[in-house]
Design an enzyme around this catalytic site. Sequence first.
Site, PDB file in Angstrom:
ATOM      1  N   TRP A 149       0.647  -1.364  -0.197  1.00 38.35           N
ATOM      2  CA  TRP A 149      -0.109  -0.071   0.063  1.00 38.35           C
ATOM      3  C   TRP A 149       0.723   1.261  -0.110  1.00 38.35           C
ATOM      4  O   TRP A 149       0.476   2.439  -0.151  1.00 38.35           O
ATOM      5  CB  TRP A 149      -0.913   0.057   1.220  1.00 38.35           C
ATOM      6  N   ASN A 150       1.963   1.205   0.290  1.00 33.84           N
ATOM      7  CA  ASN A 150       2.844   2.407   0.343  1.00 33.84           C
ATOM      8  C   ASN A 150       3.356   3.337  -0.773  1.00 33.84           C
ATOM      9  O   ASN A 150       3.334   4.268  -0.806  1.00 33.84           O
ATOM     10  CB  ASN A 150       4.215   2.290   1.150  1.00 33.84           C
ATOM     11  N   LYS A 173      -2.510  -7.832  -8.322  1.00 32.20           N
ATOM     12  CA  LYS A 173      -3.309  -7.808  -7.008  1.00 32.20           C
ATOM     13  C   LYS A 173      -2.689  -6.691  -6.252  1.00 32.20           C
ATOM     14  O   LYS A 173      -1.732  -6.852  -5.612  1.00 32.20           O
ATOM     15  CB  LYS A 173      -3.228  -9.213  -6.329  1.00 32.20           C
ATOM     16  N   GLU A 246      10.293  -8.563  -2.561  1.00 28.66           N
ATOM     17  CA  GLU A 246      10.964  -7.117  -2.215  1.00 28.66           C
ATOM     18  C   GLU A 246      10.304  -6.916  -0.837  1.00 28.66           C
ATOM     19  O   GLU A 246       9.190  -6.633  -0.814  1.00 28.66           O
ATOM     20  CB  GLU A 246      10.646  -6.302  -3.110  1.00 28.66           C
ATOM     21  N   CYS A 280       9.938   2.033   1.856  1.00 27.81           N
ATOM     22  CA  CYS A 280      10.681   0.653   2.219  1.00 27.81           C
ATOM     23  C   CYS A 280      12.279   0.941   2.466  1.00 27.81           C
ATOM     24  O   CYS A 280      12.798   0.307   3.123  1.00 27.81           O
ATOM     25  CB  CYS A 280      10.416  -0.328   1.036  1.00 27.81           C
TER      26      CYS A 280
HETATM   27  P1  NAD Z   1       1.838  -7.024   3.184  1.00 30.58           P
HETATM   28  O1  NAD Z   1       2.965  -8.025   3.198  1.00 30.58           O
HETATM   29  O2  NAD Z   1       0.835  -7.030   4.396  1.00 30.58           O
HETATM   30  O3  NAD Z   1       0.756  -7.151   1.885  1.00 30.58           O
HETATM   31  C1  NAD Z   1       1.383  -6.820   0.798  1.00 30.58           C
HETATM   32  C2  NAD Z   1       0.448  -7.654  -0.399  1.00 30.58           C
HETATM   33  O4  NAD Z   1       0.446  -8.974   0.057  1.00 30.58           O
HETATM   34  C3  NAD Z   1      -1.143  -7.053  -0.147  1.00 30.58           C
HETATM   35  O5  NAD Z   1      -1.472  -7.041  -1.575  1.00 30.58           O
HETATM   36  C4  NAD Z   1      -1.746  -8.294   0.671  1.00 30.58           C
HETATM   37  O6  NAD Z   1      -2.974  -8.221   0.364  1.00 30.58           O
HETATM   38  C5  NAD Z   1      -0.947  -9.411  -0.174  1.00 30.58           C
HETATM   39  N1  NAD Z   1      -1.042 -10.769   0.739  1.00 30.58           N
HETATM   40  C6  NAD Z   1      -1.157 -10.633   1.984  1.00 30.58           C
HETATM   41  N2  NAD Z   1      -1.309 -12.012   2.637  1.00 30.58           N
HETATM   42  C7  NAD Z   1      -1.008 -12.705   1.279  1.00 30.58           C
HETATM   43  C8  NAD Z   1      -0.746 -13.907   1.277  1.00 30.58           C
HETATM   44  N3  NAD Z   1      -0.873 -15.131   1.937  1.00 30.58           N
HETATM   45  N4  NAD Z   1      -0.382 -14.474  -0.151  1.00 30.58           N
HETATM   46  C9  NAD Z   1      -0.028 -13.579  -0.895  1.00 30.58           C
HETATM   47  N5  NAD Z   1      -0.395 -12.198  -0.906  1.00 30.58           N
HETATM   48  C10 NAD Z   1      -0.872 -11.948   0.185  1.00 30.58           C
HETATM   49  O7  NAD Z   1       2.632  -5.770   3.184  1.00 30.58           O
HETATM   50  P2  NAD Z   1       2.113  -4.166   3.308  1.00 30.58           P
HETATM   51  O8  NAD Z   1       1.776  -3.817   4.571  1.00 30.58           O
HETATM   52  O9  NAD Z   1       0.966  -4.184   2.195  1.00 30.58           O
HETATM   53  O10 NAD Z   1       3.349  -3.365   2.616  1.00 30.58           O
HETATM   54  C11 NAD Z   1       4.451  -2.758   3.577  1.00 30.58           C
HETATM   55  C12 NAD Z   1       5.539  -3.584   3.424  1.00 30.58           C
HETATM   56  O11 NAD Z   1       6.109  -3.694   2.250  1.00 30.58           O
HETATM   57  C13 NAD Z   1       6.721  -3.089   4.474  1.00 30.58           C
HETATM   58  O12 NAD Z   1       7.455  -4.046   5.074  1.00 30.58           O
HETATM   59  C14 NAD Z   1       7.698  -2.429   3.300  1.00 30.58           C
HETATM   60  O13 NAD Z   1       8.840  -2.302   3.742  1.00 30.58           O
HETATM   61  C15 NAD Z   1       7.349  -3.329   2.030  1.00 30.58           C
HETATM   62  N6  NAD Z   1       7.877  -2.880   1.086  1.00 30.58           N
HETATM   63  C16 NAD Z   1       9.111  -3.375   0.458  1.00 30.58           C
HETATM   64  C17 NAD Z   1       9.643  -2.823  -1.147  1.00 30.58           C
HETATM   65  C18 NAD Z   1      10.750  -3.212  -1.583  1.00 30.58           C
HETATM   66  O14 NAD Z   1      11.124  -2.801  -2.721  1.00 30.58           O
HETATM   67  N7  NAD Z   1      11.561  -3.953  -0.936  1.00 30.58           N
HETATM   68  C19 NAD Z   1       8.902  -1.723  -1.451  1.00 30.58           C
HETATM   69  C20 NAD Z   1       7.566  -1.301  -0.625  1.00 30.58           C
HETATM   70  C21 NAD Z   1       7.168  -1.795   0.358  1.00 30.58           C
END
Ligand code: NAD
Length: 512
Positions: A149-150, A173, A246, A280
């Site tokens: 979401w970020n 998704k 990521e 991130c």
């Molecule tokens: P999240 O892991 O909660 O959710 C990410 C996505 O995964 C969402 O679309 C969610 O619906 C989906 N999801 C949830 N459970 C799942 C499952 N069991 N199988 C498949 N998909 C599933 O993360 P978030 O809270 O949305 O995002 C924030 C995190 O993302 C932070 O930790 C941030 O550091 C990280 N992030 C990393 C990068 C990078 O490039 N490394 C970039 C942006 C954000």
Amino acid sequence: MAIYEPLPAKGERRRLQLRSPVDLEVIGEIECASAEDVRAALERARKAQPEWAALSFRSRARFVHRFMDLFLERSDELIDIITRETGKARSEAISMEIFAPMQAAAYYARRAEKFLKPRKRRVAGMLGWLKQLRITYRPLGVVGIITPWNGPIALAVNPLVQALMAGNAVLLKPSEVTPLSTQWMAGLWAEAGLPENVLQVLVGDGETGAALCEAGVDKISFTGSVATGRKVAEACGRNLIPCTLELGGKDAMIVCRDADLERAASGALIGSCMNTGQYCCGTERIYVVDELYERFVDAVVERARSLRQGTSGEFDVGALFWDRQLEIVEGHVDDARARGARVLVGGRRNPDLPGLYYEPTVIVDVDHDMAIMREETFGPVVAVMRVADEEEAIRLANDSEYGLNGNVWTRDKEKGFEIAQRIETGGVCVNDMALTYGVPEAPFGGRKTSGVGQVNGKKGLRGYTHEMPILIDRWGGTKVQGGYPYTRKAEDGTLAFAKRLFGNATLRRWLA
Ligand code: NAD
């Protein structure tokens, strides 16, 4: 009040109501795609993909350019949707969600042909005289992209354009926290004339994401948290499909004794507070050498006090995008305070604003026993720790389970380069906050728990293909090399030849 709340389901489909973090008003609702919806979408994508893959790179790029034109023409709509959906500052909506994805789209639309066209590769040794090797980059088929979401647009458009330019169909998704901007963006692709079902957006929650990983796609490109990344990796392992992960970070900033104080202080603020700290590669912990510490903290405090927080018009720091994140930020600051840290600025919810606003915060006297220096905070918090010297800063920077990015501040670029190489992390910036994700030539990916695989650039784009070697015989003839019948005479001849060739140092080098 939660940003998304369940509504009564419609048959198989869960429903969610969404609120804006700006004022907690309802802004929409979604119906989560069920496992059956995901399977049906995959079937449609499979049918659409071969025709898409058969187009030339130029034809595919034309769709990307049409999308970009529409996106830019209607960017005001996006700014409205995304600032309402996330509460981020307008400036960040423009830099992160318009400028960065447009840069990525332009880059891959132009470079895909160069990076993915079939090429000949020299074959070493005797075989080089007998065979010609060509490498082709075949699309994988249907790629699943799961986003957080970020950065709902930035983190979708970048992998999406790469996957499309490589000839794949995509099932995208978005996060359940921010589905509206992605739906808007998908509408533009349709208006741009992208053939039906080449891109399908499956809105939904974690269950929808899990169903996508199990549905039979050919790759998952996942961006999100470490905890979900592990689940995605397990599912991809079980299904024997590749994935890139990521994940989260806890990036360190090292301020050396010869740093430009003003630049470092301004970098600390933007690195920690950009996107309300929900970046991130945001700066999550700052190590400042003793000699500079007091002056650095003074400079950061002065700047932090001048940051404006707001809901509309001109302001610097927006809302946290959802209630869960606000609780994490509060928890980290409260834990640090209880263990002896001092909050010099902020350190509380903004009492004057109705939504999910946490004041830009500067906190000092922190140490590695505190969650604020160990776990991802993802909020507008500048956490500063005094260190004796640069060696201690490097040791502490490496004392983390994460390794996504980091930054070093010094007037001596070569020293910055040396220190950067000693940080166990995915990438480092010298005298800048982390910017590598926005540089397509820079391979991007975390070490330790921050991720698996690298994305972006030539290597990232090729990750959306199967790199397929095709070995072609040059000369023909009735008998293939090494073919039957095996005879003692031929065996002894080959053995003697091998000894003569590889037993000679000059020939050995020539053959390598
Ligand atoms: P999240 O892991 O909660 O959710 C990410 C996505 O995964 C969402 O679309 C969610 O619906 C989906 N999801 C949830 N459970 C799942 C499952 N069991 N199988 C498949 N998909 C599933 O993360 P978030 O809270 O949305 O995002 C924030 C995190 O993302 C932070 O930790 C941030 O550091 C990280 N992030 C990393 C990068 C990078 O490039 N490394 C970039 C942006 C954000």
